[in-house]
Design an enzyme around this catalytic site. Structure first.
Site, mmCIF file in Angstrom:
data_model
loop_
_atom_site.group_PDB
_atom_site.id
_atom_site.type_symbol
_atom_site.label_atom_id
_atom_site.label_comp_id
_atom_site.label_asym_id
_atom_site.label_seq_id
_atom_site.Cartn_x
_atom_site.Cartn_y
_atom_site.Cartn_z
ATOM 1 N N GLU A 1 0.724 -1.216 0.056
ATOM 2 C CA GLU A 1 -0.147 0.062 0.018
ATOM 3 C C GLU A 1 0.882 1.346 0.010
ATOM 4 O OE1 GLU A 1 -0.835 -2.625 1.772
ATOM 5 O OE2 GLU A 1 -2.945 -3.170 1.408
ATOM 6 N N HIS B 1 -10.733 -4.588 9.792
ATOM 7 C CA HIS B 1 -11.299 -4.455 8.504
ATOM 8 C C HIS B 1 -12.550 -3.718 8.850
ATOM 9 C CE1 HIS B 1 -8.395 -7.309 7.005
ATOM 10 N NE2 HIS B 1 -8.799 -7.445 6.062
#
Ligand code: TPP
Ligand code: TPP
Ligand code: MG
Ligand code: MG
Lengths: 326, 327, 326, 327
Positions: free
Chosen positions: A60, A129
């Protein structure tokens, strides 16, 4: 007008911009063949090819940095961060680099970078998440932050984000990709910093963002049955923020609830409440009520997870209290 | 090798006289910065590049004006080597309006858009993604530009570099990673912070890594030239480890330097000064000493004029504080 | 009581805890030989050796993760993040890992990790070395956040942090290491969640954090000359927050200013203002005034940088307005 | 090699029967999880370890109870291999109170404090620091514990891993990095995401890297055993790349699996099933087939009982939602 899903609206926005402007490209994990983990971009790579819809390693920070370098040198990347929780990995690239490069260079460099990511819980995905971290990005000068709540807004705001010359972070509610709504066939954009009154009302203002707009509308419906007329206002972008529309509604109704799925403490509800209080203090019957996520890591167990997220019932209760109905 | 280089110099000394001028400009610039600091005429701190001049100049001589570079907290040398002018750089360091960034960036954020210097970066390793992205962009836009990512060996500690190198290698991007190994991460020897062999790091990602004498501008230039050619050909990234030394402390305020010995410093200054090494070679190749003296005079004048310009330049208007937050 | 500097107080706290508890250790860039970039820990390695005062590579995420693993397995690390701006690099380790591990494991794992870092501008260090990012950490359940403003508080809060079984982030004002103050010789700790009234007053409450306490006290002094009696309240920890003391002061004075060096928007001032407004709404003469850093990347040029940071003059002006003195 | 292993098995089959039992437990556990998902009795998703059993079991057999492991989103196998009980694991996956984390962690966060399993991690690569820190801690506390960091080959994309490996190598920490190369990062082939040679990555940091047949529990165990010995001796970290394959999709909901062929799947299932490979060897070494059958019966019963336990177990009390935020 057609009815399409929020996911389709996003794909349409990207497809239109990819077609319109050859400098636009999409990059992230599993965005090409798989069309993202949420299948939202399925089919995009077939039209635009793997040079413009690009699968990356699980890096990322690295690919956000690459996106930034590309943005500084003539391209318009749309970077996909699969879950908003992974923003933790790209804060340096977004905050110390992308957000500041225009200012630090005295206005000479630009970073027209879009980061698409998610927020929202209740997917039974547990603590890593499920977070809604948009308050962090909204705190950072140089970034803009968009929070679409409908297919119409999702398309219009994303197109605006791509055309903006600044880094923009777009948060999508991951539970909402299947939500359907009316979207015109033709091309349109939605300016940043313009709140949308999703439902007009007189007695109480419910300022709601992203995932919470649905809950607010549901609450407004329930309240209507009790004779309480709620106005639902969606800021749509936290930066820039349409303070005027929020304050105007507060002045009209004298009672305000602010609902956001991020953590309540040191979160978006605090800023919105403060702005509204500063602007409408002498018109308010009571302090602005804040409703955000419970200040706990999001638990896995469904019986616990559902307790952590604001819902229509909580909004209804707050509205009743504000309106002296209990 | 030495003979070959002497022959090269003798055949055409002009580019190396230009290299000498640039290196000397950096040296005088940095000495002037130190003086500004000591005389309390400069706000904040600065990290001087003196001693490392051959790296920036050797690499940038192998680049075109439209090639990209990214730089570091120790970035004055990169900026000058890429062609920035002394006066606007001083102005930036003093926080003045005619500075490259209107005084808003300062020493650690100097960028020079006109020469595709994408900027110094005060986050160690912070530009690894940016440089790689510039290379990605060059390729996507169909140009044959290359991008150079300068960084200190301390940046080998930052994971971002490996993420970026992996993608550069996978996608064969025209980027050159230039590691300036000046032996210290701030106040700690790189040997205490860096496991294994330096060039094994890029090799682990399929990127060729090469060690270079960073005090020898000809050697740096030769290695950089090969890497640039490779990148322009579309054959992908390269990695150079340039062994070098900073003559000053970590920053201008680092004056006792307890972490290294005066002997070590003297040895580098006496025997490994890139300017003296190049001057020696130029003279050996038959260049008239007067030419070097003339260059030095010109450089001294340029630096003196530059600092005067900056000292007299106005500060930005207070209203600038809220300009350029958004484009 | 002796007068020592804030830097000395921090070193004393560490030395005492290192002596007291063999599981404590200090880790970070240049913390050993160099005694940190700010020279604050100079001499510590001589007493405790390089096994307990450990120089690391420039790998903030890596050594914060190592600290976390050590904390989960019986040690009490004190991790040094040289500049608060570099928190961008460790957000995943702090937020997704350290903050959540106790909860996610159903209370079985613990992470008694301390992260020391800095906040504050005006050091002419420009945009990437001047941020005050404590709002981000305060937003995250599972973390505690301490903001000492005096040598006394710095020592007592740091010792409490080290003994706490949770991850604690301690922000030190990097401009303040030379500030002197009274610190007792003997051992003491300061409980988290207890605000300190730094100066009592009647007419207006100034809630100030960290670097802004000095400015608030200066403002209070100036205001006193004009006959305005200001109470200065320092929350000392943003998480846990001593809401009661803040609200009590607000109820007493009816006028509140909140000052914090972080960005104003979506920052700490918003939360403090909201908490105070919720608790003292009907006692307030006017909306809580927020004063935070200007919403711009911190510029290098001194003439610009100084404009971005709240100062005593701004506080005085706000207080005058609130008290109807203009 | 084969002969040597057969001899080893013949000499003492008991540990390998235990390995067989653990591997089979994992297999049946995962098949049951898939069933729970398909029958909508499990909240959320889960990433099944079936096909990779020899890695977790081979490694964990080389560990002591007090050695540490960290695990991943695909963590059921690691947890079971380290000795967790089936019933409490099912309870966790169903969000029930007797679960290892009182239902608060779920599939992606199972931890088992009693056996020093520091937990699964839903951030790819997120435990590289934690495992390295546990090794640091073991050394600082003067124990001879070791720590194993399990991760998928996708985690090679995360910079944190390199930062951690560098320090592990510098400080010779007793940590073993176990890379489970199952060929896919979610829906993308690792070849498209991973430049260079896998074992060159640890070598770049001075850490020995070794490739292992991840379907062969004896081979995994042998390699892990050497790494553990090395770590306990104080000789520092090791890195194993275990080649393996997940028999199911990326998670239970990944049923079409367009990114790989049915042939490839069949080939692995038919020829490279770690359970069948071990069973074959055990039989070859003279183990009575009835023993394997008995083990299977016992495992099936255990798993059935475990799931029943979990289905009947209570959910945590709503008040638990705000417990354990702080210790
Ligand atoms: C991410 C990050 N961590 C720490 C620092 C503080 N810092 C500034 S320069 C420096 C040392 C850098 O060493 P190296 O990369 O070798 O460059 P050099 O200064 O030797 O040129 C450090 C630790 C920083 N700026 N950024
Ligand atoms: C930092 C981060 N990025 C992305 C994801 C989403 N994600 C979950 S599993 C996965 C693939 C992991 O591949 P690998 O490491 O090879 O493990 P495997 O699933 O093959 O066991 C991805 C991308 C994540 N959980 N964390
Ligand atoms: Mg260095
Ligand atoms: Mg994999």
């Amino acid at each position: 007008m057609r009815e399409i899903t929020l996911g389709q609206a996003i794909k349409e926005a990207l497809a239109e911009e990819l077609r319109r402007d050859p400098t636009v490209f999409v990059m992230g994990e599993d965005v090409a063949e798989a069309g993202t983990a949420f299948k939202v971009l399925k089919g995009l790579v077939e039209e635009f090819g793997p040079e413009r819809v690009i699968d990356t390693p699980i890096s990322e920070a690295g690919f956000t940095g690459i996106g930034l370098g590309a943005a500084m040198t003539g391209l318009r990347p749309v970077i996909d961060i699969m879950f908003g929780d992974f923003l933790t990995l790209v804060m340096d690239q977004l905050v110390n680099q992308a957000a500041k490069v225009h200012y630090m260079s005295g206005g000479k460099l630009k970073a027209p970078l879009v980061v698409r990511t998610t927020l929202g819980a209740t997917r039974r995905s547990a603590a890593q998440h499920s977070q809604s971290l948009h308050a962090w990005l909204s705190h950072v000068p140089g970034l803009k932050v968009a929070l679409p709540s409908t297919p119409y807004d999702a398309k219009g705001l994303l197109k605006t984000a791509i055309r903006d010359d600044n880094p923009v972070v777009v948060f999508e509610d991951k539970m909402n990709y299947q939500q359907r709504g009316l979207v015109p066939e033709g091309e349109y954009t939605i300016p940043f910093g313009v709140a949308d009154v999703k439902r007009p009302g007189e007695d109480v203002t419910i300022v709601a963002t992203s995932s919470m707009v649905v809950a607010a509308l549901e609450a407004a419906e329930l309240l209507a049955r009790e004779g309480i007329s709620a106005e639902v206002v969606d800021p749509r972008t936290t930066v820039p923020l349409d303070e005027e529309t929020l304050i105007r509604s507060a002045v009209k109704t004298s009672r305000v609830i602010v609902v956001d799925e991020g953590y309540e403490r040191y979160g978006v509800t605090a800023e919105l409440a403060s702005v509204i209080t500063a602007g409408a203090f002498y018109h308010l019957d009571a302090p602005v009520r804040r409703i955000g996520a419970m200040h706990v890591p999001i638990p896995f167990s469904p019986v616990l997870e559902d307790l952590t997220v604001p819902n229509a019932a909580a909004i209804v209760e707050a509205a009743r209290e504000l309106c002296g109905r209990r | 090798m030495t003979e070959e280089i002497t022959a090269q110099l003798r055949a055409n000394p002009e580019p190396w006289l230009e290299a000498y001028r640039r290196m000397l400009t950096i040296r005088h610039f940095e000495e002037q910065v130190d003086d500004l600091y000591r005389s309390a005429r400069m706000p904040g701190l600065a990290h001087l590049y003196a001693g490392e001049e051959a790296v920036a100049v050797g690499v940038c001589m192998a680049l075109r004006d439209d090639d990209y570079i990214t730089s570091t907290h120790r970035g004055h040398g990169h900026c000058l080597a890429k062609g920035a002018s002394v006066d606007r750089m001083f102005a930036e360091l003093l926080g003045k309006e005619p500075g490259y960034c209107r005084g808003k960036g300062g020493s650690m954020h100097i960028a020079d858009q006109e020469r595709n210097n994408l900027g110094a970066n005060a986050i160690v390793g912070g530009s690894a993604g940016i440089a790689t992205g510039a290379a990605f962009s060059a390729r996507r836009r169909g140009t044959d530009q290359v991008a150079v990512c300068f960084f200190g060996e301390g940046a080998l500690g930052q994971g971002l570099l490996y993420e970026a190198m992996n993608m550069a290698s996978l996608w064969r991007l025209p980027v050159i990673y230039v590691c300036e190994n000046n032996l210290y991460n701030e106040y700690t020897s790189y040997r205490e912070t860096t496991a294994g062999e330096l060039t094994a790091r890029p090799r682990a990602f399929g990127i060729p890594g090469q060690e270079v004498d960073g005090q020898d501008v000809l050697a740096v230039h030769a290695a950089a030239g090969q890497a640039v050619e490779r990148a322009r050909r579309g054959d992908g990234p390269s990695f150079l480890v340039c062994h070098t030394y900073r003559f000053y402390g970590h920053h201008v305020g680092d004056v006792d330097r307890a972490y290294r010995t005066r002997e070590e410093e003297r040895a580098w200054r006496d025997r490994r000064d890139p300017l003296r090494l190049l001057a020696g070679r130029l003279l050996e190749a038959g260049v008239d000493p007067a030419r070097l003296e003339r260059i030095e005079e010109e450089v001294v004048t340029e630096v003196r004029n530059g600092v005067d310009f900056a000292l007299q330049a106005p500060y930005p208007d207070p209203s600038e504080v809220s300009q350029h937050v958004y484009a």
